[in-house]
Write a protein that holds these residues in place. Structure first.
Motif, short mmCIF file in Angstrom:
data_model
loop_
_atom_site.label_atom_id
_atom_site.label_comp_id
_atom_site.label_asym_id
_atom_site.label_seq_id
_atom_site.Cartn_x
_atom_site.Cartn_y
_atom_site.Cartn_z
N LYS A 193 10.24 -32.52 30.21
CA LYS A 193 9.22 -32.83 29.21
C LYS A 193 8.97 -31.62 28.31
CE LYS A 193 7.10 -36.43 32.01
NZ LYS A 193 7.41 -37.68 31.32
N LYS A 218 2.36 -50.14 33.20
CA LYS A 218 2.75 -49.11 34.19
C LYS A 218 1.87 -49.09 35.43
CE LYS A 218 5.55 -45.97 31.56
NZ LYS A 218 5.41 -45.67 30.15
N VAL A 259 2.69 -38.16 36.17
CA VAL A 259 1.72 -37.96 35.10
C VAL A 259 0.31 -38.30 35.57
CG1 VAL A 259 1.02 -38.76 32.79
CG2 VAL A 259 3.45 -38.50 33.35
N GLU A 312 0.01 -48.36 23.41
CA GLU A 312 1.38 -47.89 23.64
C GLU A 312 2.39 -48.98 23.31
OE1 GLU A 312 2.27 -45.79 27.39
OE2 GLU A 312 0.10 -45.68 27.62
N GLU A 355 -1.38 -31.56 28.27
CA GLU A 355 -1.29 -32.24 26.99
C GLU A 355 -2.60 -32.83 26.53
OE1 GLU A 355 2.80 -34.35 26.90
OE2 GLU A 355 1.28 -35.80 26.27
N GLU A 356 -2.79 -32.83 25.23
CA GLU A 356 -3.92 -33.50 24.59
C GLU A 356 -3.83 -35.01 24.88
OE1 GLU A 356 -4.70 -34.63 19.86
OE2 GLU A 356 -2.81 -33.78 20.55
N PHE A 357 -4.96 -35.64 25.14
CA PHE A 357 -4.99 -37.09 25.37
C PHE A 357 -4.92 -37.80 24.02
CE2 PHE A 357 -7.48 -41.05 25.70
CZ PHE A 357 -6.80 -41.68 26.74
N LEU A 358 -4.00 -38.75 23.92
CA LEU A 358 -3.85 -39.52 22.68
C LEU A 358 -4.51 -40.88 22.84
CD1 LEU A 358 -0.08 -38.90 21.83
CD2 LEU A 358 -2.08 -37.80 20.78
N ILE A 363 5.04 -40.11 23.03
CA ILE A 363 4.50 -39.75 24.35
C ILE A 363 5.62 -39.14 25.18
CG2 ILE A 363 3.41 -40.55 26.47
CD1 ILE A 363 2.29 -42.91 24.92
N GLU A 364 6.74 -39.82 25.20
CA GLU A 364 7.86 -39.32 25.99
C GLU A 364 9.13 -40.00 25.53
OE1 GLU A 364 8.33 -40.69 29.98
OE2 GLU A 364 7.95 -42.75 29.43
N LYS A 387 1.34 -33.17 33.34
CA LYS A 387 2.66 -33.75 33.64
C LYS A 387 3.56 -32.75 34.36
CE LYS A 387 2.61 -36.73 29.59
NZ LYS A 387 3.34 -37.26 28.43
P1 AMP Z 1 4.94 -40.64 30.61
O1 AMP Z 1 5.65 -40.60 31.94
O2 AMP Z 1 4.99 -39.37 29.84
O3 AMP Z 1 5.30 -41.85 29.82
O4 AMP Z 1 3.40 -40.92 30.94
C1 AMP Z 1 3.02 -42.04 31.71
C2 AMP Z 1 1.83 -42.69 31.07
O5 AMP Z 1 0.74 -41.76 30.97
C3 AMP Z 1 2.06 -43.11 29.64
O6 AMP Z 1 2.69 -44.35 29.58
C4 AMP Z 1 0.65 -43.15 29.10
O7 AMP Z 1 -0.02 -44.31 29.50
C5 AMP Z 1 0.02 -41.97 29.78
N1 AMP Z 1 0.11 -40.80 28.92
C6 AMP Z 1 1.07 -39.85 28.93
N2 AMP Z 1 0.83 -38.91 28.01
C7 AMP Z 1 -0.31 -39.25 27.38
C8 AMP Z 1 -1.11 -38.68 26.33
N3 AMP Z 1 -0.77 -37.51 25.77
N4 AMP Z 1 -2.22 -39.32 25.95
C9 AMP Z 1 -2.59 -40.47 26.55
N5 AMP Z 1 -1.91 -41.06 27.53
C10 AMP Z 1 -0.77 -40.47 27.96
#
Ligand code: AMP
Ligand code: GLY
Length: 419
Positions: A103, A206, A153, A184, A177-180, A274-275, A143
């Motif tokens: 990441k 998820k 996460v 999604e 990380e900042e919360f967005l 996000i990823e 993360k």
């Molecule tokens: P990821 O494995 O990075 O996709 O993260 C798993 C889940 O965490 C994502 O599908 C989002 O629901 C949540 N998430 C990850 N990063 C953020 C972020 N910066 N802001 C808000 N939600 C996040």
């Protein structure tokens, strides 16, 4: 062409099913496969992460194209080994697979190329991560840097929860990380070097529990397309996120080849990354495969051979599809294994339904559960609501006492339609 598919989950069952219907697909092998995949392919019991064994099998069977389903073989360099052996492969080399494997790598690439994503700090150790917390508001996102099957996460709703997540992660590298805020959506793009075209969009669920509650899983259900990712937002995501990423990797001498899965947050300022994942989503793949028109194998071969720019762009049918995961009790913790599964044939009697196998095995001729996500029940119809109704009608036919599923897959879309 003769194709070897690597993997053994619901995603690979859907890929095998779709490849089998492609006019240009000759023999189809799968390694290691599963009882569902065995309906469409010959299965070979080899480890898909063992580069030597995969190359040897591909050579021995005169395979023209290897399609890599999961991320682990990509991160392990299986695609590199196949390319070195001059065997066609759909999936990126390890250097480009870092988009999923690290990441921190992806965040740095975004920052260097002006790609919209959440503000972040990389921390090598827990102490550093704790210190970095003061730069962020609450909620804040913690993360693990490496591969964690969607479970690494934590969205922390308090400082204490953030600190607990840091402690639980041990002393490995982290990203804070900042919360967005936003909804999604996932965008799947075919990428071949500096060129990229959108393939499909989808939305995943998820969390294990209804109403999106409880711990994160690999995904409990999905539907495609995701209407929330409008044509306008999709082209912004391609222009502002996917294409600059493809160009940056190509310019660095580590071009991406395969499917790039962008997990997006649709914020008030537009789509933010996000990823990335470097393969199809699971269960998004199960929802997307039934919508792809045309010769899918030919499309994957064009990506593998750098001819994406020369062929017609991918076409999707105007239908909707939905996948409901049936998991084994205990998932995403320790799932109950060995539970008997019956009446899949009855479920497949429902119009538009295919039941993909995610974690099953045959024991003395009977189908039993093996692993957390067991079945991916997928339905296609003319509208989202009809696809959803068919998927649940099919799920209700299945006799699997040890299983559970979410009853509210697609709730956001349903709410929008009824609003
Ligand atoms: P990821 O494995 O990075 O996709 O993260 C798993 C889940 O965490 C994502 O599908 C989002 O629901 C949540 N998430 C990850 N990063 C953020 C972020 N910066 N802001 C808000 N939600 C996040
Ligand atoms: N469904 C989420 C993933 O495949 O990573």
């Amino acid at each position: 062409m003769d194709i070897l598919l690597l993997g053994s989950g619901g995603r690979e069952d859907a890929l095998a099913w779709r490849l089998r219907q492609s006019p240009s697909c000759g023999r189809l092998l799968a390694a290691p496969g599963n009882p569902g995949i065995a309906r469409w392919a010959e299965c070979a019991a080899i480890d898909p992460c063992d580069s030597g064994a995969v190359v040897a099998l591909a050579k021995e069977q005169a395979i023209d194209l290897v399609v890599v389903g999961p991320e682990a073989p990509l991160v392990a360099g299986v695609a590199d080994a196949l390319r070195q052996a001059d065997i066609g492969v759909f999936g990126p080399n390890a250097a480009a697979a870092r988009l999923e494997g690290s990441k921190g790598f992806t965040k740095d690439l975004c920052k260097a190329n002006g790609i919209p994503t959440a503000d972040y700090v990389r921390a090598e150790r827990a102490a550093e991560a704790r210190e970095a917390l003061s730069q962020f508001g609450i909620p804040v996102v913690i993360k693990a840097d490496g591969l964690a099957a969607g479970k690494g996460v934590t969205v922390a709703m308090s400082r204490a929860e953030a600190e607990a997540a840091i402690d639980a992660a041990g002393d490995g590298p982290l990203v804070i990380e900042e919360f967005l805020e936003g909804e999604e959506a996932s965008l799947f793009a075919l990428v071949d070097g500096a060129a990229a075209v959108p393939l499909a969009s989808a939305q995943d669920h998820k969390r294990v529990g209804e109403g999106d509650t409880g711990p994160n899983t690999g995904g409990m259900g999905a539907y495609a397309p995701a209407p929330v990712l409008t044509a306008e937002l999709q082209s912004r995501a391609m222009e502002e996120i996917v294409l600059p990423t493809a160009r940056a990797l190509a310019a660095a001498g580590t071009p991406f080849s395969g499917v790039l899965y962008a997990g997006l947050m649709l914020t008030a300022q537009g789509p933010k990354l996000i990823e990335y994942n470097v393969r199809f989503g699971d269960p998004e793949c199960e929802a997307i495969m039934p919508l792809i028109d045309g010769d899918f194998a030919e499309l994957l071969l064009a990506v593998a051979t750098g001819r994406l720019g020369e062929i017609a762009p991918p076409r999707l049918s105007p239908q909707h599809s939905m996948t409901v995961i049936v998991a084994a009790r205990g998932y995403p913790g320790t799932p109950a294994s060995g539970g008997a599964i019956r009446a899949i044939e009855a479920a497949e009697q429902v119009a538009g339904v295919t039941v993909f196998h995610a974690g099953t095995e045959l024991v003395q001729g009977g189908l039993v559960a093996k692993g957390g996500r067991v079945l991916a029940v997928t339905a296609v119809a003319d509208t989202f609501a009809n696809a959803r109704a068919r998927a649940y009608r099919a799920v209700d036919q299945i006799d699997f006492a040890d299983g559970f599923h979410r009853r509210d897959i697609g709730w956001r879309e349903l709410q929008r339609e009824t609003a």
